[in-house]
Design an enzyme around this catalytic site. Structure first.
Site, mmCIF file in Angstrom:
data_model
loop_
_atom_site.group_PDB
_atom_site.id
_atom_site.type_symbol
_atom_site.label_atom_id
_atom_site.label_comp_id
_atom_site.label_asym_id
_atom_site.label_seq_id
_atom_site.Cartn_x
_atom_site.Cartn_y
_atom_site.Cartn_z
ATOM 1 N N CYS A 1 38.835 52.820 63.016
ATOM 2 C CA CYS A 1 39.501 54.096 62.795
ATOM 3 C C CYS A 1 38.533 55.156 62.275
ATOM 4 O O CYS A 1 38.926 56.294 62.074
ATOM 5 C CB CYS A 1 40.679 53.929 61.837
ATOM 6 S SG CYS A 1 40.276 52.993 60.382
ATOM 7 N N CYS B 1 42.997 48.530 56.114
ATOM 8 C CA CYS B 1 42.729 49.475 55.022
ATOM 9 C C CYS B 1 42.585 48.724 53.700
ATOM 10 O O CYS B 1 41.740 49.058 52.867
ATOM 11 C CB CYS B 1 43.862 50.489 54.888
ATOM 12 S SG CYS B 1 44.092 51.508 56.346
ATOM 13 N N ASP C 1 37.181 55.288 59.353
ATOM 14 C CA ASP C 1 37.354 55.548 57.925
ATOM 15 C C ASP C 1 36.081 55.206 57.154
ATOM 16 O O ASP C 1 35.363 54.291 57.519
ATOM 17 C CB ASP C 1 38.473 54.676 57.344
ATOM 18 C CG ASP C 1 39.843 55.147 57.784
ATOM 19 O OD1 ASP C 1 39.903 56.155 58.498
ATOM 20 O OD2 ASP C 1 40.834 54.505 57.412
ATOM 21 N N CYS D 1 42.796 57.578 56.610
ATOM 22 C CA CYS D 1 44.239 57.758 56.687
ATOM 23 C C CYS D 1 44.890 57.557 55.309
ATOM 24 O O CYS D 1 44.235 57.124 54.353
ATOM 25 C CB CYS D 1 44.838 56.761 57.676
ATOM 26 S SG CYS D 1 44.692 55.063 57.115
#
Lengths: 233, 140
Positions: B37, B107, B39, B64
């Site tokens: 993603c 995450c 991140d 996110c």
């Protein structure tokens, strides 16, 4: 669709005449459409070798030919089972075409199928040397954002902007480098397929491709973010 | 996708955002990322060299809402814990606390990795600093 019938015929014999089908779309003996094997390989679906430098024109040709042959309109008078099979194959055809026509989604598909790209809990490794840069650039973007919200002074904004523009050019260049590197590994992969290379050699190439894809996704995200921010500023 | 109330709460009021001096020998910095993603997460801890208790923790995450909430929660949890207790924090604890859906589990993995990386950095600094003091005393 009739599940028992489908399961009974996922082997490579024709569900209708019991001839060997060798995973083809239609039985070579009686011409009946065949159910999809449990795990369809998109390359095999098109009858193509698992190479990464695909000839797009050839893929497109095969796509059009198959869309015409598998189209549900051809099966309006067939039984319900064959109509279902045509729907299955036609929708699989679209998925397969979408995955293979773009070089990046093609390699992602190949690696995912080989269990090399696991999402979620089985995390991907981030390229460590890139992280620092990614972080710093994100901080600059943040600065620009807050400066803009504060209606910040013109000079500071302009300096920030030109720094980001330089970074944008830098990262666009890096994206081109990654793409060139990937292209090189694609050639090695194709040569390995042609030479019938063993598991170990192929795995090494897949690991390399995976690393490059990870770099690429960071850089691509950054370029997109910078473009968006500069567009708004 | 709908975020859980706890994720939204951490996202709107993130705890301990900021940074600590990277060159401080008592500060460990963990910088980790998730390529799927894009991140990137930085987590820092200031550790008391005598008691090995985490006295301060800061984070900065570009990503996110779930990544921000995971790292915000991680900084809250490590504070006041010993290094070993901090290392015992599992991503599944974060998943449970924040009710993260399966697609956002990575995450929480990232937050766990960030804690481990920060402790690793601190230990490395300590390891480098320790022989130096040894040589210094040997010369006395």
């Amino acid at each position: 669709m009739s599940v028992t019938q489908a399961n009974a015929t996922t082997s490579s014999t024709c569900w209708s005449c019991r001839a060997a089908t060798a995973g083809q779309h239609f039985c070579p003996a009686c011409g009946k459409i065949q159910p999809l094997p449990r795990e369809t390989d998109y390359f095999a679906f098109f009858g193509l070798p698992r190479k990464l430098h695909l000839e797009t024109a050839e893929l497109e040709k095969r796509f059009h030919r198959l869309s015409w042959k598998l189209h549900p309109d051809n099966f309006v008078r067939a039984g319900e089972y064959e109509r279902d099979l045509s729907l299955d194959r036609a929708s699989q055809l679209n998925d397969a075409y979408r995955a293979l026509r773009d070089p990046i989604s093609r390699v992602e598909y190949l690696l995912a199928r080989e269990g090399m790209r696991k999402e979620g809990e089985n995390k991907q490794q981030a390229p460590p040397e890139l992280l620092e840069e990614v972080f710093e650039l994100n901080e600059s973007l943040d600065e620009l954002r807050s400066a803009r919200q504060a209606g910040g002074d013109g000079n500071a904004m302009a300096a920030l902007r030109s720094r980001l523009e330089a970074e944008q050019r830098n990262f666009e260049e890096r994206l081109r480098e990654v793409d060139a590197d990937l292209d090189g590994v694609f050639s090695q992969w194709d040569a390995a397929i042609d030479a019938g290379a063993g598991e170990a050699a192929r795995k090494k190439l897949m690991i390399r491709m995976n690393e490059l894809l990870n770099r690429r996704s960071y850089i691509r995200n950054l370029v997109a973010n910078v473009q968006r921010e500069l567009g708004e500023a | 996708m709908a975020y859980s109330d706890k994720v939204i709460e951490h996202y709107n009021n993130p705890r301990n955002v900021g940074s600590l001096p990277k060159d401080d020998p008592n500060v460990g910095t963990g910088l980790v990322g998730a390529p799927e993603c894009g991140d990137v997460m930085k987590l820092q801890m200031k550790i008391n060299p005598q008691t090995e208790v985490v006295e301060e923790a800061k984070f900065k995450t570009f990503g996110c809402g779930s990544a921000i909430a995971s790292s915000s929660l991680a900084t809250e949890w490590v504070k006041g814990k010993t290094v070993d207790q901090a290392l015992a924090i599992k991503n599944t604890d974060i998943v449970r606390e924040l009710s993260l859906p399966p697609v956002k589990i990575h995450c929480s993995v990232l937050a766990e990795d960030a804690i481990k990386a920060a402790v690793g950095d601190w230990k490395k600094k300590k390891g480098v600093a320790a022989p130096a003091t040894e040589t210094a005393t040997a010369q006395d």
